[in-house]
Design a protein around this motif. Structure first.
Motif, mmCIF file in Angstrom:
data_model
loop_
_atom_site.group_PDB
_atom_site.id
_atom_site.type_symbol
_atom_site.label_atom_id
_atom_site.label_comp_id
_atom_site.label_asym_id
_atom_site.label_seq_id
_atom_site.Cartn_x
_atom_site.Cartn_y
_atom_site.Cartn_z
ATOM 1 N N LEU A 254 0.824 8.546 1.938
ATOM 2 C CA LEU A 254 -0.260 9.814 2.284
ATOM 3 C C LEU A 254 -0.139 9.858 3.795
ATOM 4 O O LEU A 254 -0.120 10.976 4.403
ATOM 5 C CB LEU A 254 -1.770 9.507 1.902
ATOM 6 C CG LEU A 254 -2.903 10.276 2.335
ATOM 7 C CD1 LEU A 254 -2.592 11.735 2.027
ATOM 8 C CD2 LEU A 254 -4.077 9.633 2.122
ATOM 9 N N ILE A 255 -0.086 8.890 4.707
ATOM 10 C CA ILE A 255 -0.003 8.946 6.131
ATOM 11 C C ILE A 255 1.570 9.734 6.386
ATOM 12 O O ILE A 255 1.381 10.834 7.361
ATOM 13 C CB ILE A 255 0.052 7.820 6.634
ATOM 14 C CG1 ILE A 255 -1.296 6.862 6.512
ATOM 15 C CG2 ILE A 255 0.501 7.810 8.248
ATOM 16 C CD1 ILE A 255 -1.138 5.436 7.150
ATOM 17 N N GLY A 256 2.645 9.530 5.582
ATOM 18 C CA GLY A 256 3.823 10.292 5.996
ATOM 19 C C GLY A 256 3.810 11.664 5.698
ATOM 20 O O GLY A 256 4.162 12.509 6.302
ATOM 21 N N LEU A 257 2.911 12.053 4.424
ATOM 22 C CA LEU A 257 2.750 13.559 4.097
ATOM 23 C C LEU A 257 1.935 14.004 4.975
ATOM 24 O O LEU A 257 2.238 15.091 5.445
ATOM 25 C CB LEU A 257 1.990 13.317 2.603
ATOM 26 C CG LEU A 257 1.644 14.804 2.389
ATOM 27 C CD1 LEU A 257 2.973 15.660 1.977
ATOM 28 C CD2 LEU A 257 0.656 14.732 0.929
ATOM 29 N N ILE A 258 0.774 13.436 5.539
ATOM 30 C CA ILE A 258 0.014 14.236 6.847
ATOM 31 C C ILE A 258 0.936 14.449 8.022
ATOM 32 O O ILE A 258 0.905 15.386 8.317
ATOM 33 C CB ILE A 258 -1.056 13.364 7.021
ATOM 34 C CG1 ILE A 258 -2.110 13.182 5.764
ATOM 35 C CG2 ILE A 258 -1.857 13.815 8.329
ATOM 36 C CD1 ILE A 258 -3.269 11.969 6.051
ATOM 37 N N VAL A 259 1.678 13.497 8.389
ATOM 38 C CA VAL A 259 2.344 13.708 9.566
ATOM 39 C C VAL A 259 3.493 14.981 9.378
ATOM 40 O O VAL A 259 3.637 15.759 10.109
ATOM 41 C CB VAL A 259 3.328 12.376 9.928
ATOM 42 C CG1 VAL A 259 4.161 12.905 11.016
ATOM 43 C CG2 VAL A 259 2.384 11.330 10.330
ATOM 44 N N VAL A 260 4.230 14.937 7.972
ATOM 45 C CA VAL A 260 5.276 16.082 7.670
ATOM 46 C C VAL A 260 4.436 17.194 7.719
ATOM 47 O O VAL A 260 4.841 18.318 8.112
ATOM 48 C CB VAL A 260 5.772 15.527 6.423
ATOM 49 C CG1 VAL A 260 6.788 16.773 5.935
ATOM 50 C CG2 VAL A 260 6.667 14.337 6.599
ATOM 51 N N GLY A 261 3.282 17.355 6.934
ATOM 52 C CA GLY A 261 2.622 18.600 6.902
ATOM 53 C C GLY A 261 2.107 19.023 8.082
ATOM 54 O O GLY A 261 2.124 20.478 8.474
ATOM 55 N N ALA A 262 1.360 18.212 9.146
ATOM 56 C CA ALA A 262 1.204 18.834 10.417
ATOM 57 C C ALA A 262 2.324 19.070 11.190
ATOM 58 O O ALA A 262 2.235 20.104 12.110
ATOM 59 C CB ALA A 262 0.477 17.566 11.060
ATOM 60 N N TRP A 263 3.536 18.625 11.020
ATOM 61 C CA TRP A 263 4.678 18.960 11.782
ATOM 62 C C TRP A 263 5.241 20.168 11.333
ATOM 63 O O TRP A 263 5.573 21.200 12.354
ATOM 64 C CB TRP A 263 5.794 17.990 11.762
ATOM 65 C CG TRP A 263 7.096 18.219 12.648
ATOM 66 C CD1 TRP A 263 7.157 17.949 13.698
ATOM 67 C CD2 TRP A 263 8.410 18.654 11.828
ATOM 68 N NE1 TRP A 263 8.574 18.369 14.175
ATOM 69 C CE2 TRP A 263 9.064 18.819 12.976
ATOM 70 C CE3 TRP A 263 8.431 19.549 10.789
ATOM 71 C CZ2 TRP A 263 10.397 19.493 13.074
ATOM 72 C CZ3 TRP A 263 9.875 20.199 10.638
ATOM 73 C CH2 TRP A 263 10.479 20.119 11.673
ATOM 74 N N ILE A 264 5.269 20.452 9.999
ATOM 75 C CA ILE A 264 5.641 21.795 9.612
ATOM 76 C C ILE A 264 4.670 22.947 9.808
ATOM 77 O O ILE A 264 5.264 24.003 10.557
ATOM 78 C CB ILE A 264 5.664 21.501 7.919
ATOM 79 C CG1 ILE A 264 6.729 20.757 7.473
ATOM 80 C CG2 ILE A 264 5.790 22.989 7.498
ATOM 81 C CD1 ILE A 264 7.186 20.586 6.294
ATOM 82 N N ALA A 265 3.478 22.502 9.932
ATOM 83 C CA ALA A 265 2.355 23.766 10.236
ATOM 84 C C ALA A 265 2.675 24.026 11.687
ATOM 85 O O ALA A 265 2.557 25.178 12.165
ATOM 86 C CB ALA A 265 1.034 23.302 10.268
ATOM 87 N N MET B 57 0.855 -1.163 0.101
ATOM 88 C CA MET B 57 -0.019 -0.025 -0.045
ATOM 89 C C MET B 57 0.734 1.354 -0.036
ATOM 90 O O MET B 57 0.797 1.938 0.799
ATOM 91 C CB MET B 57 -0.827 -0.023 1.130
ATOM 92 C CG MET B 57 -1.630 -1.409 1.296
ATOM 93 S SD MET B 57 -2.869 -0.955 2.764
ATOM 94 C CE MET B 57 -1.591 -1.088 4.015
ATOM 95 N N PRO B 58 1.711 1.500 -1.100
ATOM 96 C CA PRO B 58 2.621 2.745 -1.090
ATOM 97 C C PRO B 58 1.986 3.821 -1.000
ATOM 98 O O PRO B 58 2.520 4.704 -0.181
ATOM 99 C CB PRO B 58 3.572 2.369 -2.244
ATOM 100 C CG PRO B 58 2.631 1.522 -3.251
ATOM 101 C CD PRO B 58 1.891 0.754 -2.357
#
Length: 854
Positions: A697-708, A691-692
């Motif tokens: 997508l999960i990784g992107l959400i974590v990265v985006g939330a962290w950056i915000a 399920m790449p």
């Protein structure tokens, strides 16, 4: 555990050690540059590292079948070859006659460019072999990409920690001999029948390599370093030495070492003694402070020092001293009548010298009038609260004493100082004008913003400036300076032959007739003086800067305020005027050269990246008769990852340096944490292969939330917790790095799984490595001119791009014959069915030279 899995685990131990050794050698090279040359030139090491990795990826892509066929024997002999290449390369680097000062001379720079080319020629073989070895491990263990990649990153992270730990006990010039050992002993853990051969070759190579390093000409300080002349003065002696990751410290005793104070030329006429003899403390060959000899601190020179005026304007003041200059600033303030002193020393070794002494230099004597505060200057101002000080005095050597100290002259710092002053109090900031008077104008622009933020509508009424021939002092008050204050300063300066460069309502033209110290205005474009008589280049522009209007210098230099988001003090050059900068290269301050080095490295990196990007046009038909499948997405995906990872890492290092008030420990914590947690994330990625897109997508959400979260709340959180103990803040830094690092460890192995077999796999590795080296100078230039927050914004866009281009479905597994054409059985192969794969050993990771002050 299956036999194949057992072989995979066995192969990962050598990979772990090789990754550790390669990062260690890279650290040794960057430390050599910081100590013997200047740290900004260590950026070339990063360019060479990634060029070697990228080149090895392209070679494996072009000659995949041959490399895979002989993979086991190559794996056996490569560690020995790497040991020899590292030893020879390091020895030739230390023998290189490169002189950075001659790069600024139009007649001598061609020879220095040749010397730079020799650095590439001598070091590229080692890093090419390292990249080739690591790609082989992936080729021979293709079934567990996530796990292999995780061991690789964790090995690199622990290698960085090992190198940093060794710096406490090993001389920086001797790091390379020690760090050859992990490369050599990796052969002891090689699986298969040929481990005895590899071990024998590596052992012999280690002996030969150590002989090359110890029997060759020893590394030494170059003659242009500040320490060279005093170290070679007759009778000079090194009386103390400290070895740390933050620098190599030497305490010198000789007749040239005195308190570095700017004193009046009239001191003799006034009956005031000159500065006393001291020890000189040097870090990485640069002088950072005077340390006292045994006995009471002699500060009889204080009344004639440029820094003394605030104490004449405010009698018996409560003082916050920012930078204690080995204790001499404390003695000066007490001599000038200070009632109580809170002292802040941001450089850790200097602080330790104050509390415990250093070698024969004694500790600062206990005095009930003196309190030494923990943390940086902003933390001190916040902790004491409003209306606490009559004088806040920033020492002349504070900014240059430690990389993290630049935050002490930012807009946020000045706002904190103004809030901590009593009504009528004075903030005194020293600026050197011997290189560029423009630095004084930049401090003025910063002070203007801090005064406006405090609600002061006319900053010009709150600023006084006076100077010698070499330094200027800027006095800033939360209340307007009174006529009595102005008259007192003018009389004080006249007695000492100092000049007042600004007071509210000053007639700049009329004041020129009474100048003691001529400071002519010079056109940067032409190098010609624009004045015909006595002049004061600072006075000519103060009114415009304090009013927020363009001034003559603003056309050639940045006069923008320094902020925590853009704190670089020596960043006045307008890089868009590159042709003018090159023509005037010989007059540029050394501290400004780093930006030009970044541009040079960026240009090299872009060329390398474009060549790697074009590599698929060289791919030949596969032996089975089929063509490589053309895919565009890897050309976007892997460069985005290489760029994005480093942008996040450099942001974290900078913020941690401010938070911990120490660049070296911040670098060590962030680098090690990000590599280890990214390695753990890579291991998780192996379980998400089916399920790449969802995992991505999960990784992107974590990265985006962290950056915000970083953009919105990081600075406020740091400000409110600056007074916490160092260990607590260090733990918070690791805690902040952990979630984003885990998420950043997912995309690269997921992308490799999607690439599948074929030459595109090692090409993807080369792309990631090539664009990682693009990211390093690019990030430094962005943070210098736009701000550190821009790194996170761009990184968010890059990871979003990577998510969008990643295909939805994982490729179907192919049978063994499709991985490799039929070839005669290789008697040395111990693992069947190798699939071509390669991987950047340290993708998107920031090496020590990329943020080393040294």
């Amino acid at each position: 555990m299956t036999a194949a899995a057992a072989k995979t685990r066995a192969a990962l131990i050598p990979l772990f050690l090789i990754a550790m050794g390669v990062v260690g050698i890279e650290n040794a090279l960057t430390r050599y540059f910081a100590v013997a040359k200047w740290s900004e030139y260590g950026y070339w090491i990063i360019s060479i590292v990634m060029a070697g990795f990228a080149l090895s990826g392209v070679v494996v892509a072009l000659f995949r079948d041959s490399v895979a066929r002989h993979g086991v024997i190559l794996r056996t002999i490569l560690p020995a070859a790497m040991v020899i290449a590292a030893a020879v390369g390091y020895q030739l680097v230390t023998a290189n006659a490169f002189n950075p000062l001659q790069l600024q001379n139009p007649t001598t720079w061609p020879d220095q460019v040749k010397n730079i080319g020799l650095y590439y020629a001598t070091l590229l073989p080692f890093f090419f072999l390292a990249g080739l070895y690591i790609s082989l491990i992936f080729v021979l263990n293709h079934r567990e990409i996530g796990r292999v990649y995780g061991y690789d990153l964790i090995g690199a992270g622990l290698g960085a920690a090992l190198a940093l730990g060794l710096m406490f006990v090993v001389h920086p010039f001797l790091l390379a001999p020690v760090l050859l050992i992990p490369l050599a002993i990796s052969t002891l853990f090689q699986p298969g029948k040929l481990n005895w051969l590899g071990a024998g070759l590596a052992g012999a190579a280690l002996v030969a390599g150590e002989a090359i390093l110890f029997l060759g000409a020893p590394p030494a300080f170059s003659e242009f370093k500040a320490i060279y002349a005093p170290l070679n003065t007759p009778g000079s002696a090194v009386v103390a030495e400290i070895r740390q990751p933050r620098g190599h410290y030497l305490l010198l005793e000789n007749f040239t070492e005195r308190v570095d104070a700017d004193v009046s030329n009239n001191a003799g006429l006034m009956g005031i003694a000159g500065p006393p003899s001291t020890y000189g403390l040097y870090r990485d060959g640069n002088r950072i402070a005077s340390l006292p000899k045994a006995g009471p601190l002699d500060a009889a020179y204080a009344p004639s020092a440029l820094s003394a005026a605030p104490y004449a304007l405010r009698q018996n003041p409560d003082v916050l001293l920012v930078g204690l200059s080995g204790g001499y600033r404390v003695a000066e303030a007490l001599t000038l009548g200070a009632r109580h002193i809170d002292g802040v020393e941001g450089e850790p070794v200097l602080r330790h010298a104050l509390t415990h002494g250093l070698g024969p230099s004694p500790a600062l004597r206990s005095d009930p009038r003196v309190t030494l505060l923990d943390g940086g200057p902003i933390a001190a101002a916040w902790r004491t609260g409003p209306n606490s000080y009559d004088v806040i005095d920033v020492s002349a050597d504070f900014v240059d004493a430690a990389p993290a100290n630049v935050t002490g002259v930012t807009e946020e710092a000045m706002a904190a100082y103004l809030a901590a002053l009593k009504p009528g109090g004075a903030l005194s900031i020293s600026v050197s004008i011997r290189d560029f008077p423009v630095y004084a104008l930049r401090v003025l622009a910063t002070a203007r913003e801090a005064l406006l933020a405090k609600g002061i509508s006319n900053p010009a009424d709150h600023v006084l400036i006076y100077r010698s021939a070499w330094n200027a002092r800027i006095l800033i008050s939360p209340t307007a300076w009174s006529p009595a204050d102005v008259a007192a300063l003018q009389a004080w300066c006249a007695d000492r032959s100092f000049d007042v460069s600004w007071r509210s309502g000053m007639d700049v033209v009329a004041a020129r007739a009474g100048l003691f110290n001529d400071l002519p205005s010079v056109s940067f474009d032409t190098g010609q003086m624009t004045s015909t008589g006595p002049d004061d280049a600072i006075a000519n522009e103060v009114a415009a800067v304090l009013a927020g209007r363009p001034s003559p210098s603003s056309a050639a230099f940045h006069l923008r305020p320094a902020t925590l988001d853009r704190p670089a003090f020596y960043s006045s050059l307008r890089l868009e005027h590159l042709d003018t900068l090159i023509k005037r290269l010989e007059v540029l301050p050394q501290a400004e050269i780093g930006a030009l080095v970044n541009i040079a490295v960026l240009g090299q990196a872009i060329v390398i990246a474009l060549l790697v990007l074009a590599a698929p046009v060289l791919f030949r038909r596969r032996a089975g008769g089929t063509k490589e499948r053309k895919r565009l997405w890897p050309a976007l995906y892997f460069p985005a990852l290489g760029l994005g990872f480093l942008l996040v890492e450099i942001f974290l290092i900078d913020k941690a340096a401010f938070y911990l008030n120490d660049y070296s420990s911040a670098f060590a914590l962030v680098l090690t944490s990000m590599l280890i947690f990214s390695g753990l994330g890579s291991m998780i990625a192996g379980n998400c292969a089916r399920m790449p897109k969802a995992a991505s997508l999960i990784g992107l959400i974590v990265v985006g939330a962290w950056i915000a979260a970083m953009l919105v709340g990081a600075e406020q959180f740091m400000m409110t917790s600056l007074d916490q103990p160092w260990a607590v803040k260090a733990a918070l830094v690791v805690l902040a790095a952990a979630p984003v690092s885990l998420a950043l460890g997912l995309p690269f192995p997921l992308g490799l799984i999607q690439v599948g077999d074929g030459r595109a796999l090692p090409w993807a590795w080369g792309l990631n490595g090539a664009f990682s080296v693009v990211a390093t100078p690019l990030a430094n230039l962005m943070s210098r001119d736009i701000g550190f927050s821009s790194l996170l914004i761009v990184a968010a866009g890059l990871y979003a791009l990577a998510f969008l281009v990643l295909p939805v479905a994982a490729p179907a597994r192919r049978t063994a014959p499709m991985f490799e054409p039929a070839v005669p059985t290789d008697p040395f192969r111990d693992i069947p069915e190798p699939a071509p794969a390669a991987l950047d050993p340290f993708p998107g990771r920031n090496s020590p030279s990329q943020t080393s002050p040294a």
